[in-house]
Scaffold this active site. Structure first.
Site, short mmCIF file in Angstrom:
data_model
loop_
_atom_site.label_atom_id
_atom_site.label_comp_id
_atom_site.label_asym_id
_atom_site.label_seq_id
_atom_site.Cartn_x
_atom_site.Cartn_y
_atom_site.Cartn_z
N ASP A 219 0.85 -1.19 0.00
CA ASP A 219 0.00 0.00 0.00
C ASP A 219 0.89 1.24 0.00
OD1 ASP A 219 -2.53 -1.45 0.34
OD2 ASP A 219 -1.74 -1.92 2.33
N ASP A 258 -1.63 -2.46 -4.83
CA ASP A 258 -2.56 -2.78 -3.75
C ASP A 258 -3.33 -1.50 -3.43
OD1 ASP A 258 -3.90 -4.21 -1.84
OD2 ASP A 258 -2.17 -4.64 -0.60
N ASP A 262 -4.47 2.30 3.67
CA ASP A 262 -5.14 1.32 4.52
C ASP A 262 -5.04 1.77 5.97
OD1 ASP A 262 -5.71 -0.21 2.34
OD2 ASP A 262 -4.75 -2.03 3.06
N ARG A 317 -13.75 1.31 -3.13
CA ARG A 317 -13.17 1.52 -1.80
C ARG A 317 -12.77 2.97 -1.57
NH1 ARG A 317 -9.20 -3.74 -0.73
NH2 ARG A 317 -10.75 -5.34 -1.23
#
Length: 439
Positions: A219, A258, A262, A317
């Site tokens: 990430d 990715d 996060d 997302r």
């Protein structure tokens, strides 16, 4: 090293003005005096989202002159992060720093060969019933694992507590880096453009789905078990490596990205303001698993605020939420034809999505804004789609009755500064969000 020194008897105040955070006054005793504007020492304003809760977020604002660093390369950046543990520090980034400046080949383990990897694990040869976890170290998969371990060590940068990382000017940022804000408190990241790291060595999993799939790591930024984190005026993008340019192998996209951000594993009290998230697929994940072992550490945490961010040309997302009380207001979402959803409603999520604006292309229904993964009530009021007030829950339920959503998140956000009229959000956010736009 030149640095502005702030003494203990000076109290600083910040004011949010038209999308810029400006340090305006220093108060000594009862006399207000104009003070030099040092953006690197700005702190999060009181009441500005979940990161202002409790002790607030000050980053490295208290750093002395010896702990103010200016960095221009990856080695210098990592050295500055590691210096003096959790003592307050300010790291100023000049120019674009490439974490993999020598290219992916420089990270490959001796003997690793991608063509050999493709030949051995082709579905026509290997099949789709057995994963690669038992492959020995000297196999193509074993050599891929060793290469991936080298990349992991190289591109991850661990951010200590009480740190401010800030870009200098309009062109500061990172390429190929993974910022790890892990198990610490009190971090500020501002005014930086992050080009998403590419996984140089994605793994083929024959058992992932009906056709197998490529799975990638890294990430751009991870908030893992940390608290009081403020991410402000940054730009997150796939940049020169968009998914649209990626090849396919074994009939599947060779996915090398990715997430962009996060927030996981019991992270708490995070504010993301005035950022741009653009050109990406799986963008932001809050809470990484439904499993009860993970849930035990996430319940009562994962409290995050998103405001005045531009979410542009994303697939999904923005964010996907598990657990946590997430407040998303005054954001602008601009979709393209690849759009799947913005808000993912996950296990025990308590999302409040209010005063947001959505710009959707022809043929994309407002029903897609919300995606139900679990039955978790949410609050979605005063949102506009293409300039018109839209009840996102009602539209979703009318068009997707098999995934009915319930209204009422069960809490009311109080940690907000100014809430702009929703009709004005596109102009305000598009003008003020992203790196290079701090006054």
């Amino acid at each position: 090293m030149n640095a502005h020194i702030w003494h203990d008897h000076v109290i600083t105040k910040t004011l949010a003005v038209a999308g810029c955070t400006a340090l305006v006054l220093a108060v000594t005793g009862t006399t207000a005096q104009a003070e030099g504007h040092d953006t690197a020492r700005e702190t999060l304003a009181a009441g500005d989202g979940w990161a202002s809760y409790g002790t607030g977020t000050t980053g490295g604002a208290a750093a002395d002159a010896a702990h103010v660093h200016t960095v221009t390369d990856w080695a210098g950046f990592k050295a500055a992060l590691a210096a003096d543990g959790s003592a307050p520090k300010i790291i100023k980034v000049k120019g674009t720093i490439d974490a993999v400046s020598e290219g992916c080949d420089s990270l490959a383990a001796p003997g690793y060969d991608f063509d050999a990897y493709l030949a051995k694990y082709s579905p026509g040869t290997w099949g789709l019933d057995t994963d690669l976890s038992a492959e020995p170290d000297d196999s193509p998969e074993g050599l891929r694992r060793a290469s991936a371990a080298q990349q992991d060590q190289t591109i991850k940068a661990n951010v200590p507590a009480n740190t401010t990382i800030i870009g200098v000017g309009r062109d500061a940022g990172f390429k190929g880096a993974s910022l790890q804000i892990k198990g610490v408190d009190n971090v500020i990241v501002r005014n930086l453009t992050f080009e998403s790291p590419i996984d140089c060595f994605p793994q083929w999993d024959p058992t992932d789905g009906d056709k197998g799939n490529w799975n990638s790591e890294y990430d751009t930024a991870v908030v893992y078990g940390s608290s009081h984190v403020w991410l402000d005026h940054n730009t997150f993008t796939d940049g020169s490596h968009p998914d649209s340019a990626a090849p396919t192998y074994f009939g599947m996209l060779y996915q090398q990205h990715d997430g962009e951000l996060d927030i996981v594993r019991g992270a708490n009290h995070v504010t993301a303001s005035w950022n741009v998230f653009t050109e990406h697929d799986k963008t932001i994940l809050i809470g990484n698993s439904d499993s009860e072992s993970t849930a035990a550490g996430d319940r009562g945490k994962l409290k995050v605020t998103f405001h005045h961010n531009l979410f542009s040309n994303l697939v999904e997302r923005a964010p996907r939420v598990r657990f946590g009380q997430v407040d998303s207001y005054n954001n602008h979402f601009v979709a393209n034809s690849d759009y799947v959803y913005s808000f993912g409603i996950g296990k025990e999520s308590q999302l409040v999505a209010e005063h947001n604006a959505f710009t959707l292309p022809a043929g994309i229904s407002a029903a897609k804004v919300l995606k139900r993964w679990n039955v978790s009530p949410l609050t979605a009021a005063d949102n506009y789609v293409n300039g018109k007030p839209t009840d996102l829950i009602a539209v979703h339920n009318a068009e997707i009755p098999a995934e009915t959503l319930e209204s009422g998140a069960g809490w009311t956000p109080t940690l907000r500064t100014k809430v702009d009229p929703t009709k004005k959000v596109p102009a305000i956010v598009d003008r003020g969000a992203g790196a290079g736009r701090i006054c």
